[in-house]
Design an enzyme around this catalytic site. Structure first.
Site, PDB file in Angstrom:
ATOM      1  N   LYS A   1       0.846  -1.203   0.000  1.00 13.40           N
ATOM      2  CA  LYS A   1       0.000   0.000   0.000  1.00 13.40           C
ATOM      3  C   LYS A   1       0.881   1.253   0.000  1.00 13.40           C
ATOM      4  O   LYS A   1       0.620   2.216  -0.727  1.00 13.40           O
ATOM      5  CB  LYS A   1      -0.937  -0.010   1.207  1.00 13.40           C
ATOM      6  CG  LYS A   1      -2.047  -1.047   1.082  1.00 13.40           C
ATOM      7  CD  LYS A   1      -2.830  -1.291   2.369  1.00 13.40           C
ATOM      8  CE  LYS A   1      -3.813  -2.454   2.137  1.00 13.40           C
ATOM      9  NZ  LYS A   1      -4.584  -2.808   3.334  1.00 13.40           N
TER      10      LYS A   1
ATOM     11  N   GLN B   1      -4.974  -1.524   9.463  1.00 14.99           N
ATOM     12  CA  GLN B   1      -4.794  -2.835   8.845  1.00 14.99           C
ATOM     13  C   GLN B   1      -5.364  -3.924   9.742  1.00 14.99           C
ATOM     14  O   GLN B   1      -5.112  -3.958  10.944  1.00 14.99           O
ATOM     15  CB  GLN B   1      -3.289  -3.071   8.580  1.00 14.99           C
ATOM     16  CG  GLN B   1      -2.978  -4.345   7.821  1.00 14.99           C
ATOM     17  CD  GLN B   1      -3.535  -4.359   6.397  1.00 14.99           C
ATOM     18  OE1 GLN B   1      -3.691  -3.321   5.760  1.00 14.99           O
ATOM     19  NE2 GLN B   1      -3.854  -5.541   5.904  1.00 14.99           N
TER      20      GLN B   1
ATOM     21  N   ASP C   1     -11.197   2.580   3.571  1.00 20.70           N
ATOM     22  CA  ASP C   1     -11.447   1.136   3.501  1.00 20.70           C
ATOM     23  C   ASP C   1     -12.941   0.838   3.358  1.00 20.70           C
ATOM     24  O   ASP C   1     -13.321  -0.276   2.999  1.00 20.70           O
ATOM     25  CB  ASP C   1     -10.960   0.476   4.800  1.00 20.70           C
ATOM     26  CG  ASP C   1      -9.708  -0.357   4.614  1.00 20.70           C
ATOM     27  OD1 ASP C   1      -9.462  -0.801   3.479  1.00 20.70           O
ATOM     28  OD2 ASP C   1      -8.993  -0.561   5.606  1.00 20.70           O
TER      29      ASP C   1
HETATM   30  N1  GUN Z   1      -6.800  -7.006   5.781  1.00 24.20           N
HETATM   31  C1  GUN Z   1      -7.030  -7.735   4.666  1.00 24.20           C
HETATM   32  N2  GUN Z   1      -7.574  -6.953   3.702  1.00 24.20           N
HETATM   33  C2  GUN Z   1      -7.674  -5.717   4.222  1.00 24.20           C
HETATM   34  C3  GUN Z   1      -8.148  -4.483   3.708  1.00 24.20           C
HETATM   35  O1  GUN Z   1      -8.602  -4.362   2.571  1.00 24.20           O
HETATM   36  N3  GUN Z   1      -8.075  -3.426   4.557  1.00 24.20           N
HETATM   37  C4  GUN Z   1      -7.598  -3.542   5.824  1.00 24.20           C
HETATM   38  N4  GUN Z   1      -7.592  -2.456   6.589  1.00 24.20           N
HETATM   39  N5  GUN Z   1      -7.157  -4.667   6.334  1.00 24.20           N
HETATM   40  C5  GUN Z   1      -7.201  -5.749   5.532  1.00 24.20           C
END
Ligand code: GUN
Length: 282
Positions: free
Chosen positions: A53, A97, A120
């Site tokens: 990311k 996350q 998100d």
């Molecule tokens: N863990 C797995 N996929 C994601 C996601 O798209 N966003 C976040 N914040 N955590 C994750």
């Protein structure tokens, strides 16, 4: 291989190029889009996702801040971090996350994120908006799947879409997006009986299970579009939820892993961050 390969890498690349251009325009106007990512603990998969990311942001010209908290951090510390980011006017997008270490209350943390910075799309305000057909932030992975379908001319309208998985991150929002696109939607999960009978009815089959080779060729209707959201590590290799080689002989379209949906997740996160920055206009 009979199926058409859905090239997530190529589609994501085009999105990212467009995002990079939009970012430059915003920066020229005095706004630098800024994503803050909160990572708690040492989960190896999360570390990789967060690094990807961060790299995605850097390549697009988006400012990225990663806040790393100890595995042992308290609920209060995590909540204080989120509150600080809510108040920080330079931050447009906030992402915590997941999964969090087990001693932390995930729902309470997500509830605290300013819905206008919730890139998100996990805040109940945004999932509620999605459910009600109102504009808001949409979770990145299912949004990426919709863009892939669109790019390959696969219109869900009137089709039977079957989603395997009911998580808040993928399964449920995926079902809502397909429904909004006028598909007839079935959600299957670990307690579903006669799963293969249902998946064989799918024109569009989305696998978000988290188990390697879960979807086998006998579960797929000939010609179906098979979208593999899984990311599983088997003998050091990344594979999806779909038995790719066998299913590719039956399906009409298929996404590879890696190189499929995963690439789109980051592109959509960047797009959501730009949208958040554009809305704030600062
Ligand atoms: N863990 C797995 N996929 C994601 C996601 O798209 N966003 C976040 N914040 N955590 C994750």
């Amino acid at each position: 291989m009979a199926a058409t390969l859905i090239d997530g890498r190529a589609v994501a690349k085009a999105f990212k190029e467009e995002i990079a251009q939009r970012t430059q325009v915003m920066i020229a106007q005095g706004v630098t889009p800024h994503l803050a990512v909160v990572l708690v603990g040492e989960n190896p998969a999360s570390q990789v996702y967060v690094r990807n990311k961060e790299n995605g942001c850097i390549k697009a010209g988006i400012r990225s801040t990663v806040i790393r908290l100890e595995e042992s951090c308290t609920q209060q510390e995590l909540e204080d971090t989120v509150k600080r980011l809510n108040e920080d006017e330079s931050v447009h997008g906030i992402l915590v996350q997941l999964p969090l270490p087990r001693h932390l209350d995930e729902a309470a943390v997500l509830r605290l994120i300013d819905p206008d910075k919730d890139v998100d799309g996990f805040h109940a305000m945004n999932s509620g908006r999605l459910m009600n057909g109102q504009p808001g932030f949409v979770p990145c992975t299912p949004l990426g799947v919709m863009k892939l379908l669109e790019q390959y001319g696969i219109d869900p309208k009137g089709k039977h879409a079957v989603v395997i998985g009911r998580s808040n991150i993928v399964g449920k929002p995926m079902a809502m997006l397909l429904l909004a696109a006028n598909a007839t939607v079935t959600i299957c999960h670990s307690r579903t009986q006669n799963l293969a009978e249902i998946t064989r009815q799918a024109d569009i089959l989305v696998a978000a299970v988290g188990r390697a080779n879960f979807v086998t060729a006998d579960m797929v209707r000939p010609g179906a579009a098979v979208i593999d959201v899984g990311i599983n590590r088997v003998d050091g290799k990344i594979v999806g939820d779909v038995d790719f080689d066998a299913v590719a002989e039956v399906a009409g379209y298929i996404t590879p892993v890696p190189g499929g949906v995963g690439q789109m997740t980051i592109a959509m996160l960047l797009a959501n961050t730009l949208d958040a920055a554009a809305k704030r206009g600062r």
